[in-house]
Design a protein around this motif. Structure first.
Motif, PDB file in Angstrom:
ATOM      1  N   ARG A  80       9.832  -7.627  -4.383  1.00  0.00           N
ATOM      2  CA  ARG A  80       9.444  -6.118  -4.406  1.00  0.00           C
ATOM      3  C   ARG A  80       7.931  -6.079  -4.588  1.00  0.00           C
ATOM      4  O   ARG A  80       7.098  -4.638  -3.631  1.00  0.00           O
ATOM      5  N   LEU A  83       4.780  -7.100  -2.283  1.00  0.00           N
ATOM      6  CA  LEU A  83       5.181  -6.174  -1.080  1.00  0.00           C
ATOM      7  C   LEU A  83       3.915  -4.366  -1.277  1.00  0.00           C
ATOM      8  O   LEU A  83       4.079  -4.448  -0.451  1.00  0.00           O
ATOM      9  N   GLY A  84       5.177  -3.929  -2.540  1.00  0.00           N
ATOM     10  CA  GLY A  84       3.744  -3.484  -3.049  1.00  0.00           C
ATOM     11  C   GLY A  84       5.420  -1.705  -2.846  1.00  0.00           C
ATOM     12  O   GLY A  84       4.680  -0.898  -2.627  1.00  0.00           O
ATOM     13  N   ILE A  85       6.427  -2.651  -2.613  1.00  0.00           N
ATOM     14  CA  ILE A  85       7.300  -0.934  -2.884  1.00  0.00           C
ATOM     15  C   ILE A  85       8.742  -1.410  -4.107  1.00  0.00           C
ATOM     16  O   ILE A  85       9.579  -1.158  -3.745  1.00  0.00           O
ATOM     17  N   LEU A  86       7.677  -1.412  -5.393  1.00  0.00           N
ATOM     18  CA  LEU A  86       8.845  -1.441  -6.399  1.00  0.00           C
ATOM     19  C   LEU A  86       9.193  -0.114  -6.500  1.00  0.00           C
ATOM     20  O   LEU A  86       8.976   0.881  -6.170  1.00  0.00           O
ATOM     21  N   VAL A  92       3.949  -2.648 -12.116  1.00  0.00           N
ATOM     22  CA  VAL A  92       3.769  -4.181 -12.250  1.00  0.00           C
ATOM     23  C   VAL A  92       2.423  -4.051 -13.915  1.00  0.00           C
ATOM     24  O   VAL A  92       1.601  -3.019 -13.959  1.00  0.00           O
ATOM     25  N   ILE A 104      -3.696  -7.117  -4.623  1.00  0.00           N
ATOM     26  CA  ILE A 104      -2.635  -6.014  -4.668  1.00  0.00           C
ATOM     27  C   ILE A 104      -2.739  -4.815  -5.109  1.00  0.00           C
ATOM     28  O   ILE A 104      -2.976  -3.853  -4.745  1.00  0.00           O
ATOM     29  N   ALA A 105      -3.902  -5.100  -7.097  1.00  0.00           N
ATOM     30  CA  ALA A 105      -3.587  -3.612  -6.859  1.00  0.00           C
ATOM     31  C   ALA A 105      -4.846  -2.325  -6.931  1.00  0.00           C
ATOM     32  O   ALA A 105      -4.648  -1.211  -7.213  1.00  0.00           O
ATOM     33  N   LEU A 107      -5.575  -1.916  -3.956  1.00  0.00           N
ATOM     34  CA  LEU A 107      -5.359  -2.090  -2.477  1.00  0.00           C
ATOM     35  C   LEU A 107      -5.068  -0.729  -2.113  1.00  0.00           C
ATOM     36  O   LEU A 107      -4.176  -0.115  -2.845  1.00  0.00           O
ATOM     37  N   THR A 109      -3.697   3.406   0.136  1.00  0.00           N
ATOM     38  CA  THR A 109      -2.451   2.859   1.211  1.00  0.00           C
ATOM     39  C   THR A 109      -3.127   2.807   2.723  1.00  0.00           C
ATOM     40  O   THR A 109      -1.702   1.849   2.775  1.00  0.00           O
ATOM     41  N   TRP A 112      -3.152  -1.328   2.334  1.00  0.00           N
ATOM     42  CA  TRP A 112      -1.728  -2.275   2.783  1.00  0.00           C
ATOM     43  C   TRP A 112      -1.326  -1.635   3.881  1.00  0.00           C
ATOM     44  O   TRP A 112      -0.266  -2.350   4.525  1.00  0.00           O
ATOM     45  N   THR A 113      -1.469  -0.441   4.573  1.00  0.00           N
ATOM     46  CA  THR A 113      -0.843  -0.570   5.912  1.00  0.00           C
ATOM     47  C   THR A 113      -0.867  -1.793   7.128  1.00  0.00           C
ATOM     48  O   THR A 113       0.083  -1.780   7.586  1.00  0.00           O
ATOM     49  N   ARG A 116       0.450  -5.190   5.532  1.00  0.00           N
ATOM     50  CA  ARG A 116       1.568  -5.321   5.784  1.00  0.00           C
ATOM     51  C   ARG A 116       2.354  -5.521   7.298  1.00  0.00           C
ATOM     52  O   ARG A 116       1.575  -4.656   8.014  1.00  0.00           O
ATOM     53  N   SER A 121       5.009 -10.116   5.406  1.00  0.00           N
ATOM     54  CA  SER A 121       6.307  -9.107   6.071  1.00  0.00           C
ATOM     55  C   SER A 121       7.887  -9.189   5.258  1.00  0.00           C
ATOM     56  O   SER A 121       7.454 -10.454   4.819  1.00  0.00           O
TER      57      SER A 121
ATOM     58  N   ILE B 246       7.727   0.496   6.454  1.00  0.00           N
ATOM     59  CA  ILE B 246       6.575   0.287   5.470  1.00  0.00           C
ATOM     60  C   ILE B 246       6.195  -1.119   5.244  1.00  0.00           C
ATOM     61  O   ILE B 246       5.008  -1.683   5.866  1.00  0.00           O
ATOM     62  N   VAL B 247       7.715  -2.115   4.948  1.00  0.00           N
ATOM     63  CA  VAL B 247       7.160  -3.930   4.774  1.00  0.00           C
ATOM     64  C   VAL B 247       6.366  -3.752   6.207  1.00  0.00           C
ATOM     65  O   VAL B 247       5.810  -5.043   6.607  1.00  0.00           O
ATOM     66  N   ARG B 248       6.852  -3.134   7.375  1.00  0.00           N
ATOM     67  CA  ARG B 248       6.416  -3.615   8.639  1.00  0.00           C
ATOM     68  C   ARG B 248       4.970  -3.686   9.288  1.00  0.00           C
ATOM     69  O   ARG B 248       4.464  -3.533   9.840  1.00  0.00           O
ATOM     70  N   GLY B 249       4.305  -2.383   8.443  1.00  0.00           N
ATOM     71  CA  GLY B 249       2.851  -2.222   8.710  1.00  0.00           C
ATOM     72  C   GLY B 249       2.410  -1.043   9.015  1.00  0.00           C
ATOM     73  O   GLY B 249       2.027  -0.578   9.605  1.00  0.00           O
ATOM     74  N   LEU B 250       3.850   0.105   9.260  1.00  0.00           N
ATOM     75  CA  LEU B 250       4.130   1.654   9.767  1.00  0.00           C
ATOM     76  C   LEU B 250       2.781   1.815   9.162  1.00  0.00           C
ATOM     77  O   LEU B 250       3.725   2.360   8.070  1.00  0.00           O
TER      78      LEU B 250
ATOM     79  N   GLY C 294       2.970   3.420   1.689  1.00  0.00           N
ATOM     80  CA  GLY C 294       1.786   2.909   0.792  1.00  0.00           C
ATOM     81  C   GLY C 294       2.335   2.201  -0.439  1.00  0.00           C
ATOM     82  O   GLY C 294       3.270   1.829  -0.163  1.00  0.00           O
ATOM     83  N   ALA C 295       1.485   2.583  -1.263  1.00  0.00           N
ATOM     84  CA  ALA C 295       1.790   1.767  -2.234  1.00  0.00           C
ATOM     85  C   ALA C 295       2.280   2.585  -3.048  1.00  0.00           C
ATOM     86  O   ALA C 295       1.988   3.723  -3.150  1.00  0.00           O
ATOM     87  N   ALA C 296       3.444   1.624  -4.194  1.00  0.00           N
ATOM     88  CA  ALA C 296       4.334   2.992  -4.889  1.00  0.00           C
ATOM     89  C   ALA C 296       3.573   3.100  -6.378  1.00  0.00           C
ATOM     90  O   ALA C 296       4.452   4.193  -7.145  1.00  0.00           O
ATOM     91  N   ARG C 297       2.631   3.331  -6.340  1.00  0.00           N
ATOM     92  CA  ARG C 297       1.922   3.508  -7.009  1.00  0.00           C
ATOM     93  C   ARG C 297       0.869   4.433  -7.125  1.00  0.00           C
ATOM     94  O   ARG C 297      -0.065   4.065  -5.744  1.00  0.00           O
TER      95      ARG C 297
END
Lengths: 307, 344, 297
Positions: A80, A83-86, A92, A104-105, A107, A109, A112-113, A116, A121, B246-250, C294-297
């Motif tokens: 996670r 993938l940036g979805i913690l 981190v 990735i630190a 990036l 939003t 990221w979009t 991904r 993926s 999100i993971v699919r990049g939408l 988006g990023a979780a941070r």
């Protein structure tokens, strides 16, 4: 380097036809790491504890890394983080993660979009829950294609149907118009894989992707992953609590326990010359349950190649 | 569904049988939704009308007392009850009454012998104007506020909206009504305090006359819709399919509009369905406050006068309204979130 | 559970508000400084030392009428809640155990009662059955009982289908023991939530009825009735509805708050709340991550 499953029934189900696009992989890029994880540490802000104490590995295009460990060992959190979805309250706290050379630190939003789907993926356990229950599965694949590649509706639909064929689903036309609750777990996992690779990513993370499936379906999915890796040059991160699953697809294995990487090496090394006691324990367990099938298969293949 | 089927016939080459199968599947889904809803609402309608009919026997009221007063002789009472068919067996009376209802005949009033269906339909235009406007206001603002609160959750905007909704939801319609009359009619003099003007006279006068009562009724569904939507959206955001998207990049915007909103809207829609009876009920009070000759007012007046057939007529009409509205809600729900329809 | 509710600020607030209202209901009629029914020549006066809230159109002291009316209004809602509880809970539990026929039948009745526009029904039934408080309470109680039916049914179902109860049955525990030990603990919190909610709902319905003059005989004061009589004199006393309206809102608000507090301490939500508080205290930047992609941070 690639192993195919010595499973006759599975290969028989694979249709010969497939889209004629070559793997999106040019030789110079093959040299650079698609994914680099360096001494990543993750902490939990609720209990003020460090959960993952430094994970490092590098993944080149077309290669596969496996992470093995019991639940709670930090393998899913590591994925996670990549993938940036913690989840909320996790962060981190050290180290760095680079996807195709980008840290990735840094990036935003929108970045990221962009990244991904088209570069990295993932697929997960319980595929039904990762697909929207209110939208037809085909439309969800077409959505990714439309957003990521800008194809028009009709073209996106055709491409989605091709993908459904590519993940070895029989009757893609019918599946396209079904909802998640009308499909079986194995089919859903194939569909989830299809959505994940819809925008031709370079890295695919499979987090316990075969765990809830029964053994034959599990073998089929692993075969599919190996197939995609071979044909598209997809780099794989395969996460599982099951050593046999990882051994089947990966060149390199990390064994994690309580947030620590206790063993890291090539699959053959880890399997045949385990150094850490925990790894030995995992292998010993498998000799009783699952792994012997794999080992036996390996022998059979050698026999086959002799003939 | 029909459109997508046509679409398919073009794309799919071996597809005649397939397209047929798909058409069956699509039509099947709608039919299943309909059948499910009907299976729920037919018994509701039967039980509700039966209860409604039983009211007369329970109340022990009789047209004789209304027409002749309390001092009527037993003979006269018996004669009048015979005229009204009240001496027949209970179930026979029920059957006649029920079949009449199915034909849209609600009988005649005990007090003046007028056709009840006509009396009610006069009032219904007034009441429905108010209720529909209240629904529109409630849904529009409820959706707006709920979405805003969910998207900006844990910020001061969310807290302010939640606070307002709490105040709205603890204000009974008659309190809201009085406040509105005090402020906008008596205090500021902007809007009429009471009365009704049909839309045929003029759209603007009609609108100004129903605006205050509709506002009074709208706060309740508004608060409900907004709160359900807020929690529905927040819950939908916790779901794995959001992570998947999100993971699919939408993009976050796309995820919200196409994935979260669609699934999060379910609870708000169903709450609207079962809040509708309260809305209809609330019209009794608002029509009393705003001096509207609507159907709630008619129910109140007939009940106080002991005019049982008139009361029964109003109740039947209100049941029909509720059942129809819920059928519509269910069909919409079935379209928006098909998963919710496979038996819960 | 009571202690846990009181540990929450909202719980304390809810209990505080409801206690004040309950005190009003118990002591109100005896505290009234004037005869709530006594008319005088001083009609429609403003607040004064003698008449704190002024007088109404018949010169009656509004404050006294408010106090005297509190008992009918508040007791009414409690009565409604208790009737609903009695009518709803037992079929709710039995519907799980008494077979499909009973289950189907009770479910349809519950659906029906939920679908009835209950203010109209309450008005109709109360007026037709003799226009008294008991009729009104009973009607409203029955009409809101499906809430209890659903809640207990859901909780009982969850328990009955769960594996630990099966295990207890297999190991030979008696039905009564299981009911006491497992069912009660699971059923009680949702019933408590429903009870608090119903008091709020019942209160609104009872005051609506008394506002319309249904279920009360004219001179007797109620909060709803007070509002109704103010309505005719708004141009003289536009401030008059404020106090009864605030009291009604406070009661409804108190019971909703109490329902929320019970739900918070007895569910999953309570733990999540606690967690996020602790995490926020730990972390330096107080912004909560918004999971909107988006990023979780």
């Amino acid at each position: 380097m690639t192993r195919t499953l010595p499973d006759g029934t599975v290969t028989a189900a694979v249709p010969a036809a497939r889209p004629a696009d070559p793997p999106a992989l040019d030789p110079p890029a093959a040299q650079a790491a698609a994914l680099a994880v360096r001494d990543v540490r993750i902490r939990d802000d609720v209990n003020d504890r460090e959960i993952v104490h430094g994970v490092s590995f590098e993944l080149r295009p077309g290669r596969a890394v496996g992470i093995v460990g019991e639940s709670g060992s930090g393998k899913t959190l590591t994925c996670r983080a990549i993938l940036g979805i913690l989840p909320a309250h996790f962060a981190v706290s050290g180290g760095s993660i680079e996807i195709v050379g980008r840290d990735i630190a840094e990036l935003t939003t929108p970045q990221w979009t962009d990244l991904r789907g088209s570069t990295i993926s993932a697929v997960f356990q319980d595929p039904a829950s990762y697909l929207n229950p209110s939208i037809k599965v085909g439309a969800q694949i077409a959505e990714v294609i439309g957003v990521k590649t800008g194809l028009r509706r009709r073209a996106a639909r055709r491409r989605a149907l091709e993908l459904l064929t590519a993940v070895h689903l029989r009757d893609p036309e019918l599946v396209y118009d079904q909802y998640t609750f009308e499909l079986s777990g194995g089919m859903l996992q194939r569909i989830l894989i299809a959505t994940a690779i819809a925008a031709d990513p370079q890295v695919l993370i499979a987090d316990e992707a075969t765990t809830a499936l029964d053994v034959t379906v599990q073998a089929e999915i692993l075969d599919l992953l190996a197939d995609l890796r071979e044909r598209r040059g997809l780099a794989l991160v395969v996460v599982s609590h099951d050593l046999a699953v990882v051994a089947q697809v990966c060149d390199e294995v990390l064994v994690m326990r309580e947030g620590e990487v206790v063993e890291h090496g090539s699959t053959a090394d880890v399997l045949y010359h385990p150094r850490h006691e925990y790894t030995r324990l995992l292998i010993a367990e498998h000799e009783q349950y699952g792994l012997d099938r794999y080992l036996a298969g390996e022998q059979r293949k050698e026999l086959d190649s002799v003939h | 569904m029909a459109v997508s089927t046509a679409d398919h016939a073009v794309v799919a080459d071996p597809g005649v049988a397939l397209a047929a199968a798909r058409a069956r599947r699509g039509a099947g889904r709608v039919l299943v939704t309909l059948a499910r809803s009907v299976a729920i609402f037919v018994p509701v309608f039967l039980v509700a009308t039966f209860l409604t009919f039983a009211l007369r026997s329970l109340s022990g009221l009789s047209p004789a007392h209304i027409q002749l007063g309390e001092s009527a002789t037993p003979d006269a009472v018996a004669r009048i009850e015979h005229q009204w068919g009240l001496d027949r067996p209970f179930l026979a009376q029920y059957w006649t009454w029920f079949t009449n209802i199915l034909h849209g005949q609600l009988g005649t009033s005990w007090t003046n012998g007028a056709n009840i269906a006509e009396l009610i339909s006069n009032g219904l235009a007034v009441s429905l104007s108010v209720v529909v406007l209240a629904l529109i206001i409630g849904v529009l603002f409820g959706f707006g506020l709920g979405t805003l609160a969910a998207v900006r959750r844990t910020t001061w905007i969310d807290r302010a909206i939640t606070g307002f909704l709490t105040v709205f939801s603890v204000m009974p319609p008659f309190v809201v009504g009085i406040v509105l009359v005090t402020v906008f009619a008596v205090g500021l003099g902007w809007l009429p305090a009471a009365g009704y003007v049909p839309a045929s006279v003029g759209t603007w006068p009609w609108f100004t006359h129903i605006l205050l009562p509709a506002l009074a009724l709208s706060l309740d569904p508004m608060a409900d819709v907004a709160r359900q939507l807020r929690s529905g959206l927040i819950a939908a955001y916790q779901e794995n399919y959001v992570t998947g998207a999100i993971v699919r990049g939408l993009s976050p915007r796309r995820i919200f509009l196409r994935h979260v909103l669609r699934n999060g809207v379910g609870p708000a829609l169903s709450v609207l369905g079962w809040r509708f009876p309260t809305l209809i009920g609330g019209s009794v009070v608002t029509e009393w406050i705003f001096g509207l000759q609507g159907f709630g007012r008619f129910a109140n007046d007939s009940a106080q006068a002991g005019d049982v057939p008139a009361v029964q007529g109003v109740l039947v009409v209100s049941i029909v309204l509720v059942v129809t509205f819920n059928l519509i809600v269910n069909i919409v729900l079935g379209r928006v979130t098909p998963a919710s329809q496979r038996g819960v | 559970m009571v202690r846990r509710v009181l540990a929450l600020p909202t719980g304390r607030l809810a209990v505080g508000v409801l206690s004040v209202i309950a005190l009003l209901a118990i002591l109100g009629p005896t505290l009234a400084p004037h005869n709530p029914l006594g008319t005088s020549a001083l009609t429609l006066t403003g607040p004064s030392w003698k008449h704190w809230l002024g007088t109404d159109y018949l010169g009656r002291d509004v404050f006294s009428r408010l106090l005297a009316g509190s008992r009918t209004s508040v007791l009414g809602s409690v009565e409604v809640a208790l009737i609903a509880l009695a009518v709803g809970v037992v079929p709710g539990i039995l519907s799980v155990y008494l077979g499909r026929g009973f289950e189907w039948f009770t479910l349809r009745i519950a659906d029906t009662l939920l679908a009835l526009p209950f203010l109209i029904y309450a008005v109709a039934v109360t007026a037709l059955l003799g226009n008294g408080i008991p009729q009104a309470m009973f009607t409203v109680g029955v009409l809101v009982s499906p809430l209890f039916y659903r809640v207990t049914r859901a909780a009982t179902l969850a328990v009955a289908r769960s594996q630990y109860v099966e295990a207890a049955l297999i190991s030979g525990a008696s039905i009564g023991w299981i009911a006491r030990r497992h069912v009660w603990g699971k059923v009680l919190p949702p019933v408590a939530v429903a009870l608090a909610q119903t008091i709020g709902v019942g209160f609104v319905v009872v005051s609506s009825l008394s506002f319309l003059g249904i279920g009360v005989q004219p001179p007797a004061p109620t909060w709803g009735g007070l509002l109704a009589s103010d309505l005719g004199y708004l141009s003289y006393q536009p401030w008059a509805p404020i106090v009864p309206a605030l009291l009604i809102m406070a009661t409804v608000w108190g019971s909703n708050l109490l329902a929320d507090a019970i739900r918070d301490v007895s569910g999953e939500a309570g733990r999540a709340l606690l967690n996020s508080r602790r995490a926020r205290a730990r972390r330096l930047n107080p912004a909560e991550p918004i999971p909107a992609g988006g990023a979780a941070r």
